[in-house]
Design a protein around this motif. Structure first.
Motif, mmCIF file in Angstrom:
data_model
loop_
_atom_site.group_PDB
_atom_site.id
_atom_site.type_symbol
_atom_site.label_atom_id
_atom_site.label_comp_id
_atom_site.label_asym_id
_atom_site.label_seq_id
_atom_site.Cartn_x
_atom_site.Cartn_y
_atom_site.Cartn_z
ATOM 1 N N ALA A 1 5.921 -1.933 -7.768
ATOM 2 C CA ALA A 1 4.889 -1.088 -7.164
ATOM 3 C C ALA A 1 4.443 -0.007 -8.142
ATOM 4 O O ALA A 1 3.243 0.276 -8.269
ATOM 5 C CB ALA A 1 5.405 -0.455 -5.872
ATOM 6 N N ASP A 2 5.388 0.577 -8.857
ATOM 7 C CA ASP A 2 5.035 1.596 -9.844
ATOM 8 C C ASP A 2 4.194 0.998 -10.966
ATOM 9 O O ASP A 2 3.212 1.604 -11.396
ATOM 10 C CB ASP A 2 6.294 2.245 -10.426
ATOM 11 C CG ASP A 2 6.961 3.225 -9.471
ATOM 12 O OD1 ASP A 2 6.322 3.639 -8.479
ATOM 13 O OD2 ASP A 2 8.136 3.560 -9.713
ATOM 14 N N VAL A 3 4.552 -0.193 -11.439
ATOM 15 C CA VAL A 3 3.771 -0.837 -12.502
ATOM 16 C C VAL A 3 2.355 -1.117 -12.010
ATOM 17 O O VAL A 3 1.379 -0.870 -12.726
ATOM 18 C CB VAL A 3 4.469 -2.118 -13.011
ATOM 19 C CG1 VAL A 3 3.569 -2.901 -13.955
ATOM 20 C CG2 VAL A 3 5.791 -1.773 -13.708
ATOM 21 N N ASN B 250 10.031 -14.560 -2.367
ATOM 22 C CA ASN B 250 8.698 -15.134 -2.539
ATOM 23 C C ASN B 250 7.556 -14.290 -1.984
ATOM 24 O O ASN B 250 6.415 -14.744 -1.946
ATOM 25 C CB ASN B 250 8.667 -16.532 -1.929
ATOM 26 C CG ASN B 250 9.595 -17.462 -2.674
ATOM 27 O OD1 ASN B 250 9.608 -17.481 -3.904
ATOM 28 N ND2 ASN B 250 10.399 -18.214 -1.944
ATOM 29 N N HIS B 251 7.861 -13.086 -1.567
ATOM 30 C CA HIS B 251 6.837 -12.167 -1.061
ATOM 31 C C HIS B 251 7.217 -10.755 -1.488
ATOM 32 O O HIS B 251 8.406 -10.420 -1.558
ATOM 33 C CB HIS B 251 6.739 -12.258 0.462
ATOM 34 C CG HIS B 251 5.543 -11.558 1.023
ATOM 35 N ND1 HIS B 251 5.551 -10.221 1.357
ATOM 36 C CD2 HIS B 251 4.289 -11.997 1.285
ATOM 37 C CE1 HIS B 251 4.357 -9.877 1.827
ATOM 38 N NE2 HIS B 251 3.573 -10.928 1.781
ATOM 39 N N PHE B 252 6.218 -9.949 -1.764
ATOM 40 C CA PHE B 252 6.464 -8.564 -2.185
ATOM 41 C C PHE B 252 7.399 -7.852 -1.215
ATOM 42 O O PHE B 252 8.320 -7.152 -1.633
ATOM 43 C CB PHE B 252 5.129 -7.816 -2.310
ATOM 44 C CG PHE B 252 5.293 -6.397 -2.764
ATOM 45 C CD1 PHE B 252 5.420 -6.093 -4.109
ATOM 46 C CD2 PHE B 252 5.329 -5.355 -1.845
ATOM 47 C CE1 PHE B 252 5.583 -4.777 -4.534
ATOM 48 C CE2 PHE B 252 5.492 -4.048 -2.254
ATOM 49 C CZ PHE B 252 5.628 -3.752 -3.601
ATOM 50 N N ASP C 90 0.822 -1.211 0.000
ATOM 51 C CA ASP C 90 0.000 0.000 0.000
ATOM 52 C C ASP C 90 0.856 1.262 0.000
ATOM 53 O O ASP C 90 0.600 2.193 -0.761
ATOM 54 C CB ASP C 90 -1.021 0.008 1.133
ATOM 55 C CG ASP C 90 -0.452 -0.253 2.513
ATOM 56 O OD1 ASP C 90 0.775 -0.393 2.665
ATOM 57 O OD2 ASP C 90 -1.256 -0.324 3.470
ATOM 58 N N CYS C 91 1.909 1.287 0.807
ATOM 59 C CA CYS C 91 2.784 2.468 0.857
ATOM 60 C C CYS C 91 3.437 2.742 -0.486
ATOM 61 O O CYS C 91 3.488 3.888 -0.935
ATOM 62 C CB CYS C 91 3.889 2.271 1.885
ATOM 63 S SG CYS C 91 3.436 2.719 3.537
ATOM 64 N N LEU C 92 3.946 1.703 -1.119
ATOM 65 C CA LEU C 92 4.703 1.893 -2.353
ATOM 66 C C LEU C 92 3.828 2.052 -3.587
ATOM 67 O O LEU C 92 4.162 2.835 -4.477
ATOM 68 C CB LEU C 92 5.675 0.722 -2.546
ATOM 69 C CG LEU C 92 6.779 0.608 -1.499
ATOM 70 C CD1 LEU C 92 7.609 -0.643 -1.733
ATOM 71 C CD2 LEU C 92 7.651 1.849 -1.494
#
Length: 156
Positions: A143-145, A129-131, A12-14
């Motif tokens: 995150a931008d994409v 294996n995790h964001f 959410d932050c990014l």
């Protein structure tokens, strides 16, 4: 794919905070019972859940940069931006801005979706294996994409 984004502290932050001018409720809450982000008023949670599902259904490309390059080439050809690729990197404008502008012609965000899926696959191939566990610069770009996809889907 759901596990990759499960209960992220950073997504959410990014990705969503940069869209707070469109929907002010950018913070995500993980719903443990339903195994998804909790839908709330004026939030992107529902769209994020749908995007996660969609990303899980596509076959990630081996070379996601091909999809991103297509967006940059559109910007050169149709918007006359003076950008070029030097040593594998686009220079002349901020990369996320190049993708955002190129995305305006990307029907159903197809190239952006494939680029995101490819970036996730690349992370997982490197045991990220995790964001929240991604290498920082790749995490920021993913995150931008994601933000670009959500922006284009909410633009009139």
């Amino acid at each position: 794919m759901k596990d990759f984004f499960r209960n992220s502290n950073l997504l959410d932050c990014l990705a969503l905070r940069q869209l707070s001018h469109i929907k002010g409720n950018w913070e995500l809450i993980w719903d443990h019972e339903n195994e998804e982000y909790e839908s709330e008023e004026n939030s992107y949670a529902e769209e994020v859940n749908q995007l996660i599902e969609e990303l899980g259904l596509v076959e990630p490309p081996e070379k996601y940069h091909v999809n991103e390059d297509g967006l940059a080439e559109y910007v050169i050809a149709n918007l006359n931006w003076e950008i070029n690729k030097v040593n594998g990197r686009w220079v002349g404008a901020e990369y996320a801005l190049i993708l955002e502008q190129g995305g305006f012609h990307d029907i159903d965000e197809t190239n952006l979706i494939l680029a995101a899926a490819g970036r996730i696959k690349a992370a997982m191939d490197r045991n990220q294996n995790h964001f929240d566990d991604m290498e920082q610069s790749h995490q920021k770009m993913l995150a931008d994409v994601i933000a670009i996809i959500l922006y284009h889907r909410k633009s009139p």
